[in-house]
Scaffold this motif. Sequence first.
Motif, PDB file in Angstrom:
ATOM      1  N   THR A  78       0.822  -1.212   0.000  1.00  9.97           N
ATOM      2  CA  THR A  78       0.000   0.000   0.000  1.00  9.97           C
ATOM      3  C   THR A  78       0.852   1.255   0.000  1.00  9.97           C
ATOM      4  OG1 THR A  78      -0.097   0.053   2.402  1.00  9.97           O
ATOM      5  CG2 THR A  78      -1.791  -1.227   1.277  1.00  9.97           C
ATOM      6  N   GLY A  79       2.035   1.146   0.636  1.00  8.85           N
ATOM      7  CA  GLY A  79       2.876   2.327   0.727  1.00  8.85           C
ATOM      8  C   GLY A  79       2.313   3.384   1.644  1.00  8.85           C
ATOM      9  N   GLY A  80       1.287   3.023   2.416  1.00  8.71           N
ATOM     10  CA  GLY A  80       0.629   3.969   3.295  1.00  8.71           C
ATOM     11  C   GLY A  80       1.469   4.302   4.513  1.00  8.71           C
ATOM     12  N   PRO A  81       1.035   5.267   5.296  1.00  6.64           N
ATOM     13  CA  PRO A  81       1.810   5.711   6.467  1.00  6.64           C
ATOM     14  C   PRO A  81       1.902   4.648   7.562  1.00  6.64           C
ATOM     15  CG  PRO A  81      -0.358   6.763   6.436  1.00  6.64           C
ATOM     16  CD  PRO A  81      -0.205   6.064   5.125  1.00  6.64           C
ATOM     17  N   ASP A  82       0.973   3.677   7.544  1.00  9.59           N
ATOM     18  CA  ASP A  82       0.998   2.648   8.586  1.00  9.59           C
ATOM     19  C   ASP A  82       1.897   1.476   8.243  1.00  9.59           C
ATOM     20  OD1 ASP A  82      -0.651   3.982  10.299  1.00  9.59           O
ATOM     21  OD2 ASP A  82      -2.484   2.984   9.639  1.00  9.59           O
ATOM     22  N   ALA A  83       2.476   1.473   7.054  1.00 15.69           N
ATOM     23  CA  ALA A  83       3.262   0.314   6.623  1.00 15.69           C
ATOM     24  C   ALA A  83       4.419   0.021   7.576  1.00 15.69           C
ATOM     25  CB  ALA A  83       3.778   0.532   5.205  1.00 15.69           C
ATOM     26  N   GLU A  84       5.140   1.065   7.996  1.00 18.67           N
ATOM     27  CA  GLU A  84       6.282   0.851   8.873  1.00 18.67           C
ATOM     28  C   GLU A  84       5.846   0.346  10.257  1.00 18.67           C
ATOM     29  OE1 GLU A  84       9.357   0.758   8.156  1.00 18.67           O
ATOM     30  OE2 GLU A  84       9.168   1.485   6.099  1.00 18.67           O
ATOM     31  N   ASN A  85       4.711   0.888  10.760  1.00 21.89           N
ATOM     32  CA  ASN A  85       4.197   0.422  12.042  1.00 21.89           C
ATOM     33  C   ASN A  85       3.818  -1.056  11.976  1.00 21.89           C
ATOM     34  OD1 ASN A  85       4.483   2.867  13.330  1.00 21.89           O
ATOM     35  ND2 ASN A  85       2.395   3.549  12.874  1.00 21.89           N
ATOM     36  N   ILE A  86       3.143  -1.424  10.862  1.00 15.92           N
ATOM     37  CA  ILE A  86       2.742  -2.822  10.716  1.00 15.92           C
ATOM     38  C   ILE A  86       3.976  -3.708  10.580  1.00 15.92           C
ATOM     39  CG2 ILE A  86       1.479  -4.458   9.283  1.00 15.92           C
ATOM     40  CD1 ILE A  86      -0.363  -2.133   8.471  1.00 15.92           C
ATOM     41  N   ALA A  87       4.970  -3.240   9.827  1.00 23.17           N
ATOM     42  CA  ALA A  87       6.188  -4.022   9.640  1.00 23.17           C
ATOM     43  C   ALA A  87       6.893  -4.254  10.974  1.00 23.17           C
ATOM     44  CB  ALA A  87       7.109  -3.312   8.658  1.00 23.17           C
ATOM     45  N   ALA A  88       6.930  -3.227  11.821  1.00 28.41           N
ATOM     46  CA  ALA A  88       7.561  -3.368  13.127  1.00 28.41           C
ATOM     47  C   ALA A  88       6.823  -4.397  13.979  1.00 28.41           C
ATOM     48  CB  ALA A  88       7.600  -2.018  13.843  1.00 28.41           C
ATOM     49  N   ALA A  89       5.474  -4.378  13.899  1.00 30.38           N
ATOM     50  CA  ALA A  89       4.688  -5.356  14.637  1.00 30.38           C
ATOM     51  C   ALA A  89       4.913  -6.759  14.095  1.00 30.38           C
ATOM     52  CB  ALA A  89       3.204  -4.993  14.569  1.00 30.38           C
ATOM     53  N   LEU A  90       5.110  -6.876  12.790  1.00 31.22           N
ATOM     54  CA  LEU A  90       5.386  -8.183  12.197  1.00 31.22           C
ATOM     55  C   LEU A  90       6.719  -8.738  12.697  1.00 31.22           C
ATOM     56  CD1 LEU A  90       4.243  -7.513   8.509  1.00 31.22           C
ATOM     57  CD2 LEU A  90       3.022  -8.830  10.258  1.00 31.22           C
ATOM     58  N   VAL A  91       7.708  -7.865  12.831  1.00 32.59           N
ATOM     59  CA  VAL A  91       9.007  -8.300  13.369  1.00 32.59           C
ATOM     60  C   VAL A  91       8.817  -8.833  14.789  1.00 32.59           C
ATOM     61  CG1 VAL A  91      11.261  -7.507  14.169  1.00 32.59           C
ATOM     62  CG2 VAL A  91      10.414  -6.805  11.922  1.00 32.59           C
ATOM     63  N   GLN A  92       8.073  -8.107  15.618  1.00 35.26           N
ATOM     64  CA  GLN A  92       7.842  -8.548  16.992  1.00 35.26           C
ATOM     65  C   GLN A  92       7.067  -9.861  17.034  1.00 35.26           C
ATOM     66  OE1 GLN A  92       9.260  -7.208  19.725  1.00 35.26           O
ATOM     67  NE2 GLN A  92      10.313  -5.986  18.158  1.00 35.26           N
ATOM     68  N   ALA A  93       6.122 -10.030  16.110  1.00 42.27           N
ATOM     69  CA  ALA A  93       5.368 -11.278  16.048  1.00 42.27           C
ATOM     70  C   ALA A  93       6.290 -12.448  15.716  1.00 42.27           C
ATOM     71  CB  ALA A  93       4.254 -11.164  15.017  1.00 42.27           C
ATOM     72  N   ALA A  94       7.203 -12.226  14.777  1.00 49.07           N
ATOM     73  CA  ALA A  94       8.138 -13.284  14.387  1.00 49.07           C
ATOM     74  C   ALA A  94       9.079 -13.631  15.540  1.00 49.07           C
ATOM     75  CB  ALA A  94       8.922 -12.854  13.156  1.00 49.07           C
ATOM     76  N   ILE A  95       9.559 -12.602  16.252  1.00 48.78           N
ATOM     77  CA  ILE A  95      10.424 -12.841  17.421  1.00 48.78           C
ATOM     78  C   ILE A  95       9.647 -13.612  18.485  1.00 48.78           C
ATOM     79  CG2 ILE A  95      11.665 -11.718  19.319  1.00 48.78           C
ATOM     80  CD1 ILE A  95      12.311  -9.433  17.326  1.00 48.78           C
ATOM     81  N   HIS A  96       8.387 -13.232  18.660  1.00 43.03           N
ATOM     82  CA  HIS A  96       7.519 -13.926  19.617  1.00 43.03           C
ATOM     83  C   HIS A  96       7.395 -15.409  19.277  1.00 43.03           C
ATOM     84  CE1 HIS A  96       4.271 -14.107  22.595  1.00 43.03           C
ATOM     85  NE2 HIS A  96       3.571 -14.815  21.718  1.00 43.03           N
ATOM     86  N   LYS A  97       7.457 -15.735  18.016  1.00 39.93           N
ATOM     87  CA  LYS A  97       7.362 -17.125  17.570  1.00 39.93           C
ATOM     88  C   LYS A  97       8.714 -17.822  17.538  1.00 39.93           C
ATOM     89  CE  LYS A  97       4.260 -19.043  16.526  1.00 39.93           C
ATOM     90  NZ  LYS A  97       3.317 -19.862  17.299  1.00 39.93           N
ATOM     91  N   GLY A  98       9.762 -17.143  17.965  1.00 37.68           N
ATOM     92  CA  GLY A  98      11.062 -17.781  18.093  1.00 37.68           C
ATOM     93  C   GLY A  98      12.050 -17.493  16.989  1.00 37.68           C
ATOM     94  N   LEU A  99      11.699 -16.645  16.047  1.00 31.88           N
ATOM     95  CA  LEU A  99      12.644 -16.292  14.987  1.00 31.88           C
ATOM     96  C   LEU A  99      13.669 -15.312  15.546  1.00 31.88           C
ATOM     97  CD1 LEU A  99      12.804 -17.056  11.931  1.00 31.88           C
ATOM     98  CD2 LEU A  99      11.832 -14.800  11.449  1.00 31.88           C
ATOM     99  N   PRO A 100      14.963 -15.515  15.297  1.00 33.45           N
ATOM    100  CA  PRO A 100      15.968 -14.572  15.800  1.00 33.45           C
ATOM    101  C   PRO A 100      15.677 -13.158  15.329  1.00 33.45           C
ATOM    102  CG  PRO A 100      17.023 -16.560  14.996  1.00 33.45           C
ATOM    103  CD  PRO A 100      15.576 -16.655  14.593  1.00 33.45           C
ATOM    104  N   ALA A 101      15.912 -12.178  16.193  1.00 32.67           N
ATOM    105  CA  ALA A 101      15.564 -10.787  15.882  1.00 32.67           C
ATOM    106  C   ALA A 101      16.262 -10.297  14.617  1.00 32.67           C
ATOM    107  CB  ALA A 101      15.910  -9.897  17.080  1.00 32.67           C
ATOM    108  N   ALA A 102      17.555 -10.594  14.490  1.00 31.32           N
ATOM    109  CA  ALA A 102      18.298 -10.126  13.312  1.00 31.32           C
ATOM    110  C   ALA A 102      17.726 -10.725  12.033  1.00 31.32           C
ATOM    111  CB  ALA A 102      19.774 -10.483  13.457  1.00 31.32           C
ATOM    112  N   GLU A 103      17.341 -11.991  12.102  1.00 28.74           N
ATOM    113  CA  GLU A 103      16.777 -12.652  10.917  1.00 28.74           C
ATOM    114  C   GLU A 103      15.420 -12.058  10.563  1.00 28.74           C
ATOM    115  OE1 GLU A 103      15.539 -17.169   9.415  1.00 28.74           O
ATOM    116  OE2 GLU A 103      16.719 -16.880  11.253  1.00 28.74           O
ATOM    117  N   ALA A 104      14.612 -11.783  11.580  1.00 33.78           N
ATOM    118  CA  ALA A 104      13.292 -11.206  11.334  1.00 33.78           C
ATOM    119  C   ALA A 104      13.411  -9.832  10.683  1.00 33.78           C
ATOM    120  CB  ALA A 104      12.508 -11.125  12.641  1.00 33.78           C
TER     121      ALA A 104
END
Length: 306
Positions: free
Chosen positions: A264-290
């Motif tokens: 979408t390229g919308g203003p919320d894209a970065e916020n959503i991306a940051a939440a996706l990183v945290q979700a992946a870390i929550h599931k056990g993916l290494p932070a750097a890899e996420a």
Amino acid sequence: MPHGTPQQPSRPAHSTALAQALAAAGKDLPVIPLSRTKLPAVRSPHRDEPPARRRCRGECGRLGHGVHDATTEPEVIHALFAAAPWATGYGIACGRPPYHLIGIDLDVKHGQDGITGFAELADDHGFILPGTVTVLTPSGGQHRWFSGPADAHIPNSVGKLHPGIDVRGSGGYLVGPGSLTTAGRYLLDPNSPSLPAAHVPSQLLQLLTPPKPHPPRTPSAAIGTSGKRATALVQFVLDSVPNGKHGTGRNDRLYWAACRAYETGGPDAENIAAALVQAAIHKGLPAAEARATVDSAARNTPRSKA
């Protein structure tokens, strides 16, 4: 003096302490023998063993585990005192049924006046201090006993509640009345009520109970934006498993969700991306890899011009 270090025992003092401990146990108070230094008198069976073994709380079946040895069984009490003929006092375990004792230790030494401080604390927080079992300490202080709720876990503390006020709760013990220590003898206040101890005032219980930790926020609660689409993308990552199904694991799901967020390229894209990183870390993916996966999605996803 180290834990239970042998001294020339005073047999009358030892016999008196044993008798007093048995009398306390007869009132359903779990007891252990104490040395003149107020420390548990029976030496640890693990003192010469590796640190991991020293964390034993009596599972080994031997005596010498401090307050974890506390009991109301007369034969065990006799065995404990026999193992420490230098004992001249006894301790009463707090937090145990049936009374679930909470001990408030009011010091009047080193420039502190815990007795006055306790009264001020009650006044400041709007509760009345009930009459309860009170033991007089050799230094002029007091131990006040309260009965707590069965499900309360009261931590031990020194001066945290108020200067000059120590707390004896779960895993702690009080020096029993009649005990002889290097400082002198602990005595039951002549005006003390008998057991059971007064119930701890609710306001005081609140002060003694540590606040419950807030449950950790799931990444979906930390998006920083609203909308079903954002929540669905985060949940898509949270539903991933390490190996995935049909070759779609955590990293693949994260990449796909990040691409959808950036499309979408919308203003919320970065916020959503940051939440996706945290979700992946929550599931056990290494932070750097996420973060690397989301950065790759950001580089490779065409953005909408809308």
